[in-house]
Design an enzyme around this catalytic site. Structure first.
Site, PDB file in Angstrom:
ATOM      1  N   HIS A  32      41.741  33.262  50.843  1.00  0.00           N
ATOM      2  CA  HIS A  32      41.295  32.258  51.812  1.00  0.00           C
ATOM      3  C   HIS A  32      41.376  30.883  51.163  1.00  0.00           C
ATOM      4  O   HIS A  32      41.664  30.746  49.979  1.00  0.00           O
ATOM      5  CB  HIS A  32      39.889  32.563  52.333  1.00  0.00           C
ATOM      6  CG  HIS A  32      38.817  32.559  51.289  1.00  0.00           C
ATOM      7  ND1 HIS A  32      37.509  32.909  51.549  1.00  0.00           N
ATOM      8  CD2 HIS A  32      38.833  32.254  49.955  1.00  0.00           C
ATOM      9  CE1 HIS A  32      36.795  32.806  50.437  1.00  0.00           C
ATOM     10  NE2 HIS A  32      37.574  32.409  49.465  1.00  0.00           N
ATOM     11  N   SER A  53      39.499  36.218  46.967  1.00  0.00           N
ATOM     12  CA  SER A  53      39.539  34.809  46.600  1.00  0.00           C
ATOM     13  C   SER A  53      40.171  34.635  45.208  1.00  0.00           C
ATOM     14  O   SER A  53      41.307  35.021  44.986  1.00  0.00           O
ATOM     15  CB  SER A  53      38.124  34.233  46.670  1.00  0.00           C
ATOM     16  OG  SER A  53      38.125  32.825  46.563  1.00  0.00           O
TER      17      SER A  53
END
Length: 205
Positions: free
Chosen positions: A125, A100
């Protein structure tokens, strides 16, 4: 609450022994560690370390080691902007995982000096968040998430060379990469198993 024990090291300074925590010792070698969730307090600490190292020597490389599951977007972007603000090169290293916001910070290092150890894992993501409140609040928060999604995709596109559309498509779900895959994707430049494999010959003095 689980407490994390911070090791101390003892150095002979020539005027006697001096004890310091391991992170302060690493800072002497221009090494900054991001080894947990990226929160606002962590971001403030990392930013302060980066600015201190810039003030000490605005031209010498800084090394940032990342082992993080990600965290808060605003905290991560604050670190990202600081890295870009510095006048010196920033070498980034993934050890363990950079997921992330951790992956974004890994990619933000100076091109040619972004590394991962052989068994590292990276993941990108789309942003997420719990939305509560009135219908108007929910609309506003949903719009903010969509704005951040596009903003993060643009940053990753700039750092990796991937088209924005591909970043958005790949980020719809958790998109995992091994170290070699991360090279192809543009997150990193080289997989290293030894400090001697990097362009930085003085990783630890």
């Amino acid at each position: 609450m689980q407490m994390t024990l911070v090791p101390y090291v003892v150095e002979d300074t020539g005027r006697g022994e001096r004890a310091m925590d391991i992170y302060s010792r690493l800072l002497k070698d221009r090494i900054v560690m991001i080894g947990q969730e990226i929160t606002e307090p962590l971001a403030n600490t990392v930013i302060a370390q980066l600015l201190f190292l810039m003030s000490e020597d605005p031209k010498k490389d800084i090394k940032v080691f990342i082992n993080s599951p990600g965290g808060y977007i605003t905290a991560g972007l604050a670190i990202y902007d600081t890295i870009r603000f510095l006048g010196c090169d920033v070498n980034t290293y993934c050890i363990g995982q950079a997921a992330s916001m951790g992956a974004l910070l890994l990619s933000a290092g100076t091109k040619g000096k972004r590394y991962a150890l052989p068994h590292s894992r990276m993941m990108i993501h789309q942003p997420s968040g719990g939305i509560i409140g009135t219908s108007a609040d929910i609309q506003l928060q949903a719009a903010e998430i969509l704005t951040l999604k596009k903003h993060l995709a643009n940053i990753l596109s700039e750092c990796t060379g991937q088209p924005v559309e591909k970043i958005i498509e790949d980020s719809e779900r958790d998109f995992f990469m091994g170290a070699e895959d991360a090279i192809s994707y543009g997150l990193i430049d080289k997989v290293v198993s030894s400090a001697k494999d990097t362009k930085d010959k003085d990783t630890i003095s």
